[in-house]
Design an enzyme around this catalytic site. Structure first.
Site, short mmCIF file in Angstrom:
data_model
loop_
_atom_site.label_atom_id
_atom_site.label_comp_id
_atom_site.label_asym_id
_atom_site.label_seq_id
_atom_site.Cartn_x
_atom_site.Cartn_y
_atom_site.Cartn_z
N ARG A 118 12.25 -52.54 -11.44
CA ARG A 118 13.06 -53.17 -10.39
C ARG A 118 12.31 -53.10 -9.06
O ARG A 118 12.61 -52.31 -8.17
CB ARG A 118 14.44 -52.54 -10.34
CG ARG A 118 15.13 -52.60 -11.70
CD ARG A 118 16.56 -52.14 -11.68
NE ARG A 118 17.46 -53.26 -11.39
CZ ARG A 118 18.79 -53.16 -11.39
NH1 ARG A 118 19.35 -52.00 -11.66
NH2 ARG A 118 19.54 -54.19 -11.13
N GLN B 187 12.25 -59.43 -8.64
CA GLN B 187 13.60 -59.84 -8.31
C GLN B 187 14.03 -61.16 -8.95
O GLN B 187 15.18 -61.32 -9.37
CB GLN B 187 13.77 -59.93 -6.79
CG GLN B 187 13.86 -58.56 -6.13
CD GLN B 187 14.03 -58.66 -4.63
OE1 GLN B 187 13.88 -59.73 -4.05
NE2 GLN B 187 14.30 -57.54 -3.99
N ASP C 153 15.14 -60.44 -12.55
CA ASP C 153 16.03 -59.29 -12.74
C ASP C 153 17.36 -59.70 -13.36
O ASP C 153 18.33 -60.01 -12.66
CB ASP C 153 16.25 -58.61 -11.39
CG ASP C 153 16.96 -57.28 -11.51
OD1 ASP C 153 17.43 -56.95 -12.62
OD2 ASP C 153 17.07 -56.56 -10.49
N SER D 121 20.54 -57.61 -12.36
CA SER D 121 21.18 -57.94 -11.08
C SER D 121 21.95 -59.25 -11.16
O SER D 121 23.08 -59.35 -10.67
CB SER D 121 20.11 -58.03 -9.97
OG SER D 121 19.61 -56.75 -9.67
N TYR E 4 20.23 -47.30 -10.81
CA TYR E 4 21.35 -46.66 -11.50
C TYR E 4 21.72 -45.35 -10.81
O TYR E 4 21.01 -44.85 -9.94
CB TYR E 4 20.99 -46.35 -12.95
CG TYR E 4 20.87 -47.57 -13.83
CD1 TYR E 4 21.93 -47.97 -14.62
CD2 TYR E 4 19.69 -48.30 -13.89
CE1 TYR E 4 21.83 -49.08 -15.45
CE2 TYR E 4 19.58 -49.41 -14.71
CZ TYR E 4 20.65 -49.79 -15.48
OH TYR E 4 20.53 -50.89 -16.29
#
Length: 383
Positions: free
Chosen positions: A117, A122, A125, A128, A223
């Site tokens: 990440r 991005q 991802d 997300s 997380y």
């Protein structure tokens, strides 16, 4: 090179790529095969794929003929199928047996939930993009089950108080739940073990519930991390105080590769008002409440509804598929050449970071450790 898109299991309404993304890939000179009916639940019909330049195939023909196979979930592959590139969200740290099986058949396995990440990652991802949908959907589902209005209403017939929303975990899903709840008129409180989440929570109109002494989560890939016993006691007391006045609770906390942390006990739930609703997004990894059951709904004695749902993105199948497809398309650019051929550059940190198996062996250190621990436990049990 041929990329194949398979139809997901019955309970999954998403599809790996919609027709608009397929067209972009076909325009790059890559052949795309789609299993018949793969996109129907995401409202992308076979005709749409054909117009985008894809070729419809049966599942058997697709699996045997495609070089790269896209699926969101793990799929059963024929025993005689060898040397395919598999891409999806396979949750390998929880489902290591299937990855081992695929490795033995010389498949190259990329699990995008293991993507590092980083800023560069991005656009790929998937966690997300799908968590955004999950947070949005979690509040809507809770509001639909809550037997009162969410916003404050002042009418000639009387006034209605706004609902109190408590969000446990202020990651991507939690922040979207906060934003959605606030927009619809709820009074929002949010808890997270990371002090850095305070500014984001407050910028969305919620009050941040602070508990001092949390472990640093900077290296936890977005997380939560396991906390000390002392912190857990303080956390439990703070959540218990907040949950008494909450009408809607949305829990999102997960520890990467481990069982979800227990945040809401049975005793806490018993203090909640009748008609209150809990939506637990961590249900598939054990749940954040003591009474959560994955993919099901629980009604407690004091009439609190607990919804264990880790697959809310499937409820919004079209847009979830669109977002997921953008992630997949960007990842495919990493492993294909300008001429549309397969180009697996394992010196790339994103490519090797998502690769679970290649050359007939498991190549991810964390997954290897889990498999070794399981084998040792099995041996000890046998002895």
């Amino acid at each position: 090179m041929v990329i194949g898109i398979v139809k997901e299991p019955e309970k999954e309404a998403r599809v790996s790529l919609l027709a608009e993304e397929v067209k972009n890939i076909v325009d790059q000179g890559i052949e795309v095969w789609v299993e018949k009916g793969a996109g129907e639940k995401a409202y992308c019909l076979d005709d749409f794929y054909q117009k985008a330049g894809a070729i419809l195939k049966s599942r058997r023909d697709l699996l045997h003929g495609a070089d790269v196979i896209l699926s969101i979930h793990q799929i059963e592959l024929p025993e005689d199928l060898k040397s395919k590139v598999l891409i999806g969200i396979y949750q390998p740290l929880y489902h290591s047996s299937m990855i081992e099986k695929w490795a033995k058949n010389d498949h190259v396995v990329f699990s995008l939930d293991m993507l590092p990440r980083t800023t560069r990652a991005q656009t790929m991802d998937v966690l997300s993009s799908q968590s955004n949908v999950a947070g949005y959907g979690a509040f809507l589902i809770a509001a639909a089950r809550y037997p009162h209005f969410v916003p404050m209403l002042m009418t000639a017939a009387g006034s209605v108080k706004p609902a109190n929303l408590l969000v446990l975990g202020a990651g991507v899903a939690g922040l979207e739940a906060i934003a959605t709840g606030h927009r619809l008129g709820a009074v929002v409180e949010a808890f997270d073990t990371r002090p850095v989440a305070k500014e984001e929570v407050e910028s969305l109109g919620a009050r941040f519930v602070m508990v001092e002494g949390a472990e640093d989560a900077a290296k936890a890939k977005g997380y939560a991390v396991e906390q000390s016993v002392e912190f857990q006691i303080k956390q439990k007391e703070k959540i218990a105080a907040c949950i008494k006045k909450a009408d809607i609770v949305i829990t999102t906390a997960q520890i990467f590769g481990k069982k979800a942390p227990l945040l809401v006990t049975k005793e806490m739930i018993e203090t909640m008002k009748p008609g209150s609703v809990i939506v637990d997004l961590a249900a598939s990894t054990g749940g954040n409440t003591e009474l959560t059951k994955d993919a099901s709904e629980v009604l407690t004695k004091n009439r609190v509804t607990i919804i264990g749902n880790s697959n809310i993105p499937a409820t919004f199948s079209s847009d979830s598929s669109k977002l997921y497809g953008h992630n997949i398309s960007n990842f495919l650019k990493l492993i294909t050449s300008e001429k549309g051929g397969l180009n697996l550059d394992f010196s790339d940190d994103l490519v090797i970071g998502t690769c679970m198996a290649k050359g007939g062996v498991i190549v991810n250190d964390r997954l290897n450790k889990i498999i070794t621990e399981k084998q040792a436990a099995q041996t000890e049990k046998t002895i």
